[in-house]
Motif scaffolding. Structure first.
Motif, mmCIF file in Angstrom:
data_model
loop_
_atom_site.group_PDB
_atom_site.id
_atom_site.type_symbol
_atom_site.label_atom_id
_atom_site.label_comp_id
_atom_site.label_asym_id
_atom_site.label_seq_id
_atom_site.Cartn_x
_atom_site.Cartn_y
_atom_site.Cartn_z
ATOM 1 N N VAL A 15 -60.439 32.172 -20.185
ATOM 2 C CA VAL A 15 -60.796 31.873 -21.462
ATOM 3 C C VAL A 15 -60.315 31.130 -22.116
ATOM 4 N N ALA A 16 -60.341 29.742 -22.337
ATOM 5 C CA ALA A 16 -59.251 28.650 -22.319
ATOM 6 C C ALA A 16 -59.460 28.365 -24.461
ATOM 7 N N ALA A 17 -60.940 28.588 -25.213
ATOM 8 C CA ALA A 17 -59.964 28.474 -25.861
ATOM 9 C C ALA A 17 -61.559 29.455 -27.064
ATOM 10 N N ARG A 18 -61.796 29.873 -28.015
ATOM 11 C CA ARG A 18 -62.793 30.803 -28.424
ATOM 12 C C ARG A 18 -64.360 29.949 -28.755
ATOM 13 N N PRO A 19 -65.619 29.994 -28.148
ATOM 14 C CA PRO A 19 -66.746 29.773 -28.609
ATOM 15 C C PRO A 19 -66.945 29.713 -29.927
ATOM 16 N N VAL A 20 -67.360 28.865 -30.610
ATOM 17 C CA VAL A 20 -68.137 27.914 -31.699
ATOM 18 C C VAL A 20 -69.573 27.993 -31.510
ATOM 19 N N LEU A 65 -72.257 38.603 -9.568
ATOM 20 C CA LEU A 65 -71.395 38.736 -10.770
ATOM 21 C C LEU A 65 -73.133 38.203 -11.459
ATOM 22 N N GLY A 66 -72.862 38.679 -12.115
ATOM 23 C CA GLY A 66 -73.803 39.212 -13.576
ATOM 24 C C GLY A 66 -73.780 37.971 -14.635
ATOM 25 N N LEU A 67 -74.440 37.814 -15.181
ATOM 26 C CA LEU A 67 -74.763 36.786 -16.689
ATOM 27 C C LEU A 67 -75.233 37.430 -17.539
ATOM 28 N N ALA A 68 -74.813 37.772 -18.629
ATOM 29 C CA ALA A 68 -75.852 38.043 -20.649
ATOM 30 C C ALA A 68 -74.913 36.904 -21.716
ATOM 31 N N PRO A 69 -75.614 37.223 -22.445
ATOM 32 C CA PRO A 69 -75.428 36.490 -23.151
ATOM 33 C C PRO A 69 -73.796 37.156 -24.144
ATOM 34 N N VAL A 70 -74.011 38.409 -24.242
ATOM 35 C CA VAL A 70 -72.586 39.463 -24.612
ATOM 36 C C VAL A 70 -71.287 38.799 -23.779
ATOM 37 N N MET A 71 -71.383 38.113 -22.885
ATOM 38 C CA MET A 71 -70.180 37.385 -22.279
ATOM 39 C C MET A 71 -69.951 36.117 -23.556
ATOM 40 N N ARG A 72 -70.004 35.752 -23.890
ATOM 41 C CA ARG A 72 -70.361 34.788 -25.116
ATOM 42 C C ARG A 72 -68.879 35.373 -26.568
ATOM 43 N N PHE A 73 -69.190 36.670 -26.218
ATOM 44 C CA PHE A 73 -69.217 37.277 -27.549
ATOM 45 C C PHE A 73 -67.539 37.862 -27.002
ATOM 46 N N TYR A 74 -67.346 38.648 -25.512
ATOM 47 C CA TYR A 74 -66.245 38.627 -24.939
ATOM 48 C C TYR A 74 -65.276 37.354 -25.116
ATOM 49 N N MET A 75 -65.935 36.216 -25.301
ATOM 50 C CA MET A 75 -64.669 35.508 -25.230
ATOM 51 C C MET A 75 -64.408 34.884 -26.495
ATOM 52 N N GLN A 76 -65.150 35.176 -27.498
ATOM 53 C CA GLN A 76 -64.518 35.218 -28.793
ATOM 54 C C GLN A 76 -63.743 35.784 -29.232
ATOM 55 N N GLY A 77 -63.793 37.712 -28.510
ATOM 56 C CA GLY A 77 -62.794 38.456 -28.433
ATOM 57 C C GLY A 77 -63.084 39.458 -29.448
ATOM 58 N N GLY A 130 -66.652 41.996 -28.882
ATOM 59 C CA GLY A 130 -67.949 42.773 -28.319
ATOM 60 C C GLY A 130 -67.074 42.553 -27.564
ATOM 61 N N ALA A 131 -65.914 43.507 -26.877
ATOM 62 C CA ALA A 131 -65.721 44.254 -25.941
ATOM 63 C C ALA A 131 -66.349 45.889 -26.046
ATOM 64 N N ALA A 132 -66.034 45.833 -24.611
ATOM 65 C CA ALA A 132 -67.099 47.905 -24.307
ATOM 66 C C ALA A 132 -65.910 48.548 -23.902
ATOM 67 N N GLY A 133 -64.770 48.726 -24.460
ATOM 68 C CA GLY A 133 -63.752 49.979 -24.254
ATOM 69 C C GLY A 133 -62.848 49.057 -22.962
ATOM 70 N N GLU A 134 -63.269 48.032 -23.300
ATOM 71 C CA GLU A 134 -61.528 46.715 -22.335
ATOM 72 C C GLU A 134 -61.617 45.760 -23.240
ATOM 73 N N ARG A 135 -59.891 45.560 -22.789
ATOM 74 C CA ARG A 135 -59.367 44.955 -23.555
ATOM 75 C C ARG A 135 -59.662 43.749 -23.892
ATOM 76 N N VAL A 136 -59.160 43.047 -25.751
ATOM 77 C CA VAL A 136 -59.871 42.517 -26.003
ATOM 78 C C VAL A 136 -59.133 41.195 -25.615
ATOM 79 N N LEU A 137 -60.135 39.978 -25.363
ATOM 80 C CA LEU A 137 -59.779 38.501 -24.457
ATOM 81 C C LEU A 137 -58.795 37.729 -25.511
ATOM 82 N N GLN A 138 -57.992 36.944 -24.936
ATOM 83 C CA GLN A 138 -57.227 36.237 -25.410
ATOM 84 C C GLN A 138 -57.340 35.130 -24.579
#
Length: 362
Positions: A28-33, A63-75, A77-85
């Motif tokens: 993650v370089a920046a949180r998506p807008v 590697l799979g791709l899913a729309p939720v990955m944008r949420f992960y990048m935003q910090g 939508g994680a499901a048990g994973e550490r929130v991304l920075q």
């Protein structure tokens, strides 16, 4: 995606290649807008990790791709994973081979699927939080573990059967019918249960595709009025609506429910990039028709994993389920493939081939 967007992601991928002497990552370089853009991604190269006692070294193949990955990048939508920075490896599931093992329960040569992240190697303790599953050698490609025989397949199965309670002869509407989950649900509903499936997709090509994969009728949301076409094609109403898009399509289907109908909330991709959430104003249609609307979270259905995977593999072998995977070739193209999900450019399950099929596995 516009031509400028395509060029921007092509420029991001240009000159980036992987080999087996390093670990390549997207961070993650920046949180998506709004939708993701190239500046949201950072390319990194690190040493291949050496597994400690109790760990394995995983070599990524898909590697799979899913729309939720944008949420992960935003910090979110994680499901048990550490929130991304910013600076963190992007979350994501995939298929890998164990190339070194210092773990008593996992063997070298095994193929597994689980939380790998966007990287070409990973050292892992194979924890419950990472949700790794061994892939049985069943005569099917390992690539299917990043889609149909993975969390996408579990989402389709759980949403349709555990939540939707479909019955032979029912009138079913399916939005996002050409997508990863939708392309599985349509076939299971039609070919396994015997529902009449009306699919909603964007564009003539996608509508032609869904008519070949379980749907008996199609609505092109890009050129047709959904509400009007629902009235024309299903004048007696809807027994089961499987929702992958939310928004106005969900509202239109709620207006046309039959008695004792079911609405399954799987996804809401039409709402993900909105500044304000969609306000559903006609939910009282559920009361008027004695209907139910149920959401589900795929990780709450992990206890059924082996049974579901056996079901899906059986239906693939007997021809009732045709796996459809939209494969992006090359790890360097992951960011552009994620952006394309939001522009509706994929058909079926979107995944990335990092190294292709393994030479052999056990």
């Amino acid at each position: 995606m516009s031509d400028n967007g395509l060029c921007a992601f092509a420029a991001l991928a240009a000159g980036k290649q992987i080999d087996d002497d390093a670990n390549y990552q997207w961070r993650v370089a920046a949180r998506p807008v709004g939708n993701v853009v190239p500046d949201d991604f950072e390319w990194a190269v690190t040493d291949i990790p050496e597994p400690d006692d109790g760990e394995v070294l995983l070599k990524t193949h898909y590697l799979g791709l899913a729309p939720v990955m944008r949420f992960y990048m935003q910090g979110t939508g994680a499901a048990g994973e550490r929130v991304l920075q910013p600076g963190d490896v992007i979350h994501g599931r995939g298929v890998a081979q164990i190339v070194k093992s210092r773990h008593p329960d996992w063997r070298e040569g095994e193929m597994v699927q689980g939380q790998l992240g966007w990287q070409t190697y990973k050292a892992s303790r194979m924890t419950a939080q990472e949700k790794f599953f061994a892939m049985p050698y069943n005569g099917l490609p390992a690539a299917l573990g990043s889609g149909v025989l993975g969390m996408t397949g579990l989402s389709a199965h759980a949403g349709l059967f555990a939540c939707g309670d479909p019955k032979n002869g029912e009138q079913m509407v399916l939005s996002g019918a050409a997508g990863g989950v939708g392309s599985i649900v349509s076939q299971l509903a039609a070919n396994v249960v015997g529902c009449n499936v009306l699919g909603i997709a964007g564009g003539q090509n996608k509508c032609a595709f869904i008519l070949e994969h379980g749907c008996s009728q199609a609505i092109d949301y890009k050129s047709e009025n959904i509400a009007q076409r629902l009235d024309e094609l299903l004048p007696d109403g809807i027994d089961l609506y499987f929702d992958n898009v939310g928004g106005e399509t969900l509202a239109a289907c709620l207006e046309r429910l039959r008695l004792h109908s079911r609405v399954i909330l799987c996804g809401s991709i039409s709402e993900y990039a909105r500044e304000q959430p969609f306000a559903l104003s006609n939910y009282t249609r559920l009361r008027a028709t004695d209907s139910r609307m149920q959401g589900f979270f795929v990780y709450n259905h992990l206890s059924h994993w082996e049974r579901v995977m056996d079901d899906l593999a059986t239906w693939i072998h007997d021809g009732r389920l045709q796996p459809v995977q939209d494969v992006e070739d090359g790890f360097q193209n992951m960011p552009g493939a994620l952006a394309n999900l939001y522009y509706g450019r994929n058909v079926g399950v979107q995944c990335c081939s990092v190294r292709g099929e393994p030479a052999e596995w056990n």
